[in-house]
Design an enzyme around this catalytic site. Sequence first.
Site, PDB file in Angstrom:
ATOM      1  N   HIS A  75      42.347  15.313 -49.689  1.00 18.37           N
ATOM      2  CA  HIS A  75      41.323  16.371 -49.670  1.00 18.37           C
ATOM      3  C   HIS A  75      41.916  17.781 -49.682  1.00 18.37           C
ATOM      4  O   HIS A  75      41.166  18.762 -49.696  1.00 18.37           O
ATOM      5  CB  HIS A  75      40.412  16.226 -48.449  1.00 18.37           C
ATOM      6  CG  HIS A  75      39.346  15.193 -48.642  1.00 18.37           C
ATOM      7  ND1 HIS A  75      38.338  15.331 -49.574  1.00 18.37           N
ATOM      8  CD2 HIS A  75      39.147  13.992 -48.048  1.00 18.37           C
ATOM      9  CE1 HIS A  75      37.559  14.266 -49.540  1.00 18.37           C
ATOM     10  NE2 HIS A  75      38.030  13.428 -48.621  1.00 18.37           N
ATOM     11  N   HIS A 117      49.519   9.364 -45.158  1.00 19.04           N
ATOM     12  CA  HIS A 117      48.070   9.457 -45.359  1.00 19.04           C
ATOM     13  C   HIS A 117      47.657   8.377 -46.354  1.00 19.04           C
ATOM     14  O   HIS A 117      47.877   8.514 -47.563  1.00 19.04           O
ATOM     15  CB  HIS A 117      47.759  10.854 -45.899  1.00 19.04           C
ATOM     16  CG  HIS A 117      46.322  11.204 -45.844  1.00 19.04           C
ATOM     17  ND1 HIS A 117      45.707  11.607 -44.690  1.00 19.04           N
ATOM     18  CD2 HIS A 117      45.349  11.196 -46.803  1.00 19.04           C
ATOM     19  CE1 HIS A 117      44.436  11.857 -44.931  1.00 19.04           C
ATOM     20  NE2 HIS A 117      44.190  11.605 -46.207  1.00 19.04           N
TER      21      HIS A 117
HETATM   22 FE   FE2 Z   1      42.195  11.582 -46.694  1.00 21.95          FE
END
Ligand code: FE2
Length: 259
Positions: free
Chosen positions: A69, A152
């Site tokens: 993101h 991540h």
């Molecule tokens: Fe993420």
Amino acid sequence: MTNLLFIGDIFASPGRTIVARYLRDIVAAEKIDLAIANVENAAGGFGITPQLADELFGFGLNVLTTGNHVWDKREIYDYFPRQPRLLRPANYVEELPGAGLIVVKARNGVECAVMNLQGRVYMPTIDCPFRKADSLLASIPESVKVRFVDFHAEVTSEKVTMGWYLDGRVSGVVGTHTHIPTADTRILPNGTAYQTDAGMTGPYHGVIGVDKEIILQRFLTQMPVRMEAARHGAELHSVIIEVDETTGKATAVRRFTVS
Ligand code: FE2
């Protein structure tokens, strides 16, 4: 000993608010030398802005990591060259702004490397995170023993595999992205602290940060919806790793939660 605090994905205003309220107390009480947090959802759940990054550094965070993101808010692109303590996953193409590795001095004077990598299963098809980890590690001076990785990634298998892959080569590997804390906190045989996911720091009275009614409608109708952050049930989820800076090996690891 060097104490690392890693705070899981700070989500929207409830996440930022709980960090603002508790971080300084945690740093003092737990004798934290370096405070790291994943901030890819800090701006209303989608990305991070320069203003919010500055605000989060102001709360006492030393290094900020991100994930898929990070590209959501375009204004952050120009911020990267100005603030190298904001990381993006290292295995996105080199041409993109930012970097996925920084060496910083902790409060106790010990130099620490922080790395940010991203998985590829059910995620954008970027470069191999395992090979990228190798090249990042090769670029860190031998004298920098304390090394932390925010991985991540979506699936537990890819994250566990990264833990094993880096066991003995870094001080800690902690996963982010799923927003669900896992209970597999441990030190792997060669001295790497590991937890599959740190969990979210944000509103748990929702669905991984988003208003639960919106997500329920999406599941019931399969129609596109406009995401909105949930407001209630803020919790802070983090992992504290104690590292012997002479060897780089973790000597203790535990989850630390404020709810
Ligand atoms: Fe993420």
